[in-house]
Design a protein around this motif. Structure first.
Motif, short mmCIF file in Angstrom:
data_model
loop_
_atom_site.label_atom_id
_atom_site.label_comp_id
_atom_site.label_asym_id
_atom_site.label_seq_id
_atom_site.Cartn_x
_atom_site.Cartn_y
_atom_site.Cartn_z
N TYR A 44 3.21 1.35 -1.85
CA TYR A 44 3.21 -0.08 -1.13
C TYR A 44 2.47 -0.73 -1.14
CZ TYR A 44 1.93 4.09 2.09
OH TYR A 44 2.90 5.59 3.47
N THR A 45 2.06 -0.91 -3.11
CA THR A 45 1.76 -2.62 -3.33
C THR A 45 3.04 -3.05 -2.89
OG1 THR A 45 0.53 -1.49 -5.39
CG2 THR A 45 1.87 -3.62 -5.69
N MET A 46 4.21 -2.86 -3.47
CA MET A 46 5.75 -3.53 -2.76
C MET A 46 5.48 -3.58 -1.31
SD MET A 46 7.42 -4.04 -5.92
CE MET A 46 5.73 -4.52 -6.14
N LEU A 47 4.60 -3.24 -0.75
CA LEU A 47 5.03 -3.38 0.56
C LEU A 47 3.86 -4.09 0.80
CD1 LEU A 47 5.20 -0.29 2.53
CD2 LEU A 47 7.46 -2.00 2.66
N LYS A 48 2.80 -4.91 0.86
CA LYS A 48 2.19 -5.80 1.10
C LYS A 48 2.53 -6.76 0.48
CE LYS A 48 -1.64 -2.39 0.79
NZ LYS A 48 -2.63 -2.18 -0.65
N ARG A 49 3.11 -6.72 -0.88
CA ARG A 49 3.99 -7.95 -1.22
C ARG A 49 4.73 -8.50 -0.84
NH1 ARG A 49 6.01 -7.31 -7.94
NH2 ARG A 49 3.95 -6.55 -8.29
N LEU A 50 5.80 -8.04 -0.04
CA LEU A 50 6.78 -8.44 1.23
C LEU A 50 5.79 -8.74 1.99
CD1 LEU A 50 9.58 -5.73 0.25
CD2 LEU A 50 9.67 -7.62 -0.09
N GLU A 51 5.07 -8.51 2.90
CA GLU A 51 4.14 -8.11 4.21
C GLU A 51 3.51 -9.85 3.63
OE1 GLU A 51 1.14 -7.05 7.80
OE2 GLU A 51 1.10 -6.89 5.35
N ALA A 52 3.03 -10.25 2.82
CA ALA A 52 2.49 -11.36 1.74
C ALA A 52 3.85 -12.64 1.92
CB ALA A 52 1.94 -11.28 0.57
#
Length: 62
Positions: A44-52
């Motif tokens: 989920y941290t990686m997903l948040k980075r990719l969304e940013a």
């Protein structure tokens, strides 16, 4: 166009998502646990980075 640079981990997750899309988040968590040895929080941290970075846009499906 933006100059997008992904870390190795972001690239691995992006590749999984693009190869298997559409994939529910629960299935993605299990896949990341087995293939990448990641915990749920890491995914989920990686997903948040990719969304940013505007690689993915997160949406809710009801």
């Amino acid at each position: 166009m933006k100059d997008l640079r992904l870390t190795e981990m972001e690239g691995e997750l992006t590749g999984l998502i693009w190869d298997l899309e559409p994939i529910p988040s629960g299935n993605l968590v299990k896949l990341c646990e087995s293939e990448l040895n990641w915990k749920k929080s890491t995914m989920y941290t990686m997903l948040k980075r990719l969304e940013a970075k505007e690689i993915f846009i997160m949406t809710m499906v009801w």
